[in-house]
Write a protein that holds these residues in place. Structure first.
Motif, PDB file in Angstrom:
ATOM      1  N   ILE A 167      -3.980   3.475  11.320  1.00 45.95           N
ATOM      2  CA  ILE A 167      -2.652   3.916  10.420  1.00 45.95           C
ATOM      3  C   ILE A 167      -1.743   5.048  12.034  1.00 45.95           C
ATOM      4  CG2 ILE A 167      -2.298   6.450   9.722  1.00 45.95           C
ATOM      5  CD1 ILE A 167      -4.350   4.238   7.854  1.00 45.95           C
ATOM      6  N   PHE A 208      -8.705   4.918   4.596  1.00 44.30           N
ATOM      7  CA  PHE A 208      -8.073   5.186   6.197  1.00 44.30           C
ATOM      8  C   PHE A 208      -9.049   4.752   7.157  1.00 44.30           C
ATOM      9  CE2 PHE A 208      -4.692   7.871   4.125  1.00 44.30           C
ATOM     10  CZ  PHE A 208      -3.806   6.935   3.590  1.00 44.30           C
ATOM     11  N   ASN A 224      -4.293   9.691   1.071  1.00 46.78           N
ATOM     12  CA  ASN A 224      -5.083   8.054   0.116  1.00 46.78           C
ATOM     13  C   ASN A 224      -3.843   7.090   0.459  1.00 46.78           C
ATOM     14  OD1 ASN A 224      -7.587   7.763  -1.144  1.00 46.78           O
ATOM     15  ND2 ASN A 224      -5.952   7.360  -2.884  1.00 46.78           N
ATOM     16  N   GLY A 225      -4.483   6.261   0.159  1.00 53.16           N
ATOM     17  CA  GLY A 225      -3.610   5.276  -0.112  1.00 53.16           C
ATOM     18  C   GLY A 225      -4.141   4.388  -1.537  1.00 53.16           C
ATOM     19  N   THR A 260      -3.741   9.005  -4.461  1.00 55.55           N
ATOM     20  CA  THR A 260      -2.999   9.407  -4.259  1.00 55.55           C
ATOM     21  C   THR A 260      -1.917  10.154  -5.360  1.00 55.55           C
ATOM     22  OG1 THR A 260      -3.727   7.339  -3.284  1.00 55.55           O
ATOM     23  CG2 THR A 260      -1.430   8.088  -2.708  1.00 55.55           C
ATOM     24  N   ILE A 274       0.488  -1.534  -0.597  1.00 56.53           N
ATOM     25  CA  ILE A 274      -0.150  -0.466  -0.155  1.00 56.53           C
ATOM     26  C   ILE A 274       0.832   1.684   0.135  1.00 56.53           C
ATOM     27  CG2 ILE A 274      -1.632   1.625   1.048  1.00 56.53           C
ATOM     28  CD1 ILE A 274      -2.542  -1.562   2.871  1.00 56.53           C
ATOM     29  N   VAL A 278      -0.439   2.567   6.293  1.00 55.47           N
ATOM     30  CA  VAL A 278      -1.360   1.442   6.747  1.00 55.47           C
ATOM     31  C   VAL A 278      -0.315   1.191   7.488  1.00 55.47           C
ATOM     32  CG1 VAL A 278      -3.168   0.299   6.065  1.00 55.47           C
ATOM     33  CG2 VAL A 278      -2.685   2.720   5.054  1.00 55.47           C
ATOM     34  N   SER A 329       1.075   5.131   0.810  1.00 55.85           N
ATOM     35  CA  SER A 329      -0.253   6.357   0.614  1.00 55.85           C
ATOM     36  C   SER A 329       0.715   7.548   0.767  1.00 55.85           C
ATOM     37  CB  SER A 329      -0.114   5.956   2.163  1.00 55.85           C
ATOM     38  OG  SER A 329      -0.832   5.139   2.457  1.00 55.85           O
ATOM     39  N   SER A 330       0.072   8.616   0.457  1.00 56.91           N
ATOM     40  CA  SER A 330       0.606   9.428   0.693  1.00 56.91           C
ATOM     41  C   SER A 330      -0.280  10.887   1.695  1.00 56.91           C
ATOM     42  CB  SER A 330       0.639  10.463  -0.436  1.00 56.91           C
ATOM     43  OG  SER A 330       1.408  11.451  -0.191  1.00 56.91           O
ATOM     44  N   PHE A 380      -7.858  -0.608  -0.822  1.00 57.61           N
ATOM     45  CA  PHE A 380      -7.190   0.402  -1.442  1.00 57.61           C
ATOM     46  C   PHE A 380      -6.765  -0.428  -2.472  1.00 57.61           C
ATOM     47  CE2 PHE A 380      -6.528   0.277   3.158  1.00 57.61           C
ATOM     48  CZ  PHE A 380      -5.997   1.646   3.266  1.00 57.61           C
TER      49      PHE A 380
END
Ligand code: FE
Length: 225
Positions: A96, A91, A26-27, A53, A16, A106, A18-19, A80
């Motif tokens: 998290i 999320f 989001n991821g 993302t 995953i 995540v 994410s940012s 995801f």
């Protein structure tokens, strides 16, 4: 000629990526995460420009990687991999943590996590390659091992989502394989294939409340192929 089946022999993991930060983020599920230099440790990821993302990585200049283990639930792949953060908060209800850069990480089913600051971007058409410098990393579960893409394909019989760099239009392949009369059904939502030959019960005889084991879609969301 290009034989798409040959491409399945390249090894990948599942992650995953994410940012964002604690307020927004989001991821998405990625299978293209790879280390490209040791000192300093730099990694590259490939991200479809349509991914929600993508906007976060450009804005926050950070990203995290959660290395998924073999025990990863179908719900994680569904959320995801097959849903968009434009419509839901992926999320919500997840475990998290936040890195030094504030990036969400995540933790669910992750066997290791990493955090990066964005260094460079390369536009390659449909996707952008983001290069990040490793800031932190940790082992989070030594009881499980990394889920590989081939394991995922074999055990979950799933296909890469449409935005994945390795997405292959399965219909093209199916046409070549249509020598059997056994029936196959495809989930319209996630691409999961139910093959009567591999199952103890034929699709037609499954109860009406049966749902896609990968994404939870209804039986009626399946189309015979
Ligand atoms: Fe599905």
């Amino acid at each position: 000629m290009i034989d798409f089946e040959a491409l399945f022999n390249i090894s990948y993991g599942l992650y995953i990526v994410s940012s964002g930060d604690a307020k927004r983020g989001n991821g998405f599920i990625s299978n293209t995460v790879f280390q490209i230099s040791a000192e300093p440790a730099k990694f590259a990821i490939s991200c479809n420009k349509d991914n929600y993302t993508y906007e976060f990585i450009k804005e926050y200049k950070n990203f995290s990687v959660s290395v998924l283990g073999t025990k990863t639930s179908s719900e994680i792949f569904s959320t995801f991999g097959y849903k968009s953060g434009k419509n839901i908060n992926k999320f919500e209800g997840k475990d998290i943590e936040y890195g030094q850069t504030g990036v969400p990480i995540v933790m669910d089913y992750a066997i290791a996590t990493m955090e990066f600051t964005l260094e460079e971007s390369y536009d390659i058409g449909t996707h952008t390659i983001f290069i990040g410098k490793l800031i932190t990393s940790k082992l989070t579960n030594i009881e499980d091992i990394a889920m590989t893409y081939s394991y995922y394909r074999k055990e979950r019989k799933a296909l890469a989502p449409k935005n994945a760099p390795t997405y292959i239009n399965k219909e093209k392949i199916m046409k070549k394989e249509s020598k059997t009369t056994a029936r196959k059904y495809k989930c319209d939502i996630c691409g999961y294939i139910y093959d009567d030959l591999d199952e103890s019960i034929e699709f037609a005889n499954l109860p009406e409340d049966w749902t896609c084991p990968l994404c939870g879609a209804e039986k009626s969301d399946f189309t015979e192929i």
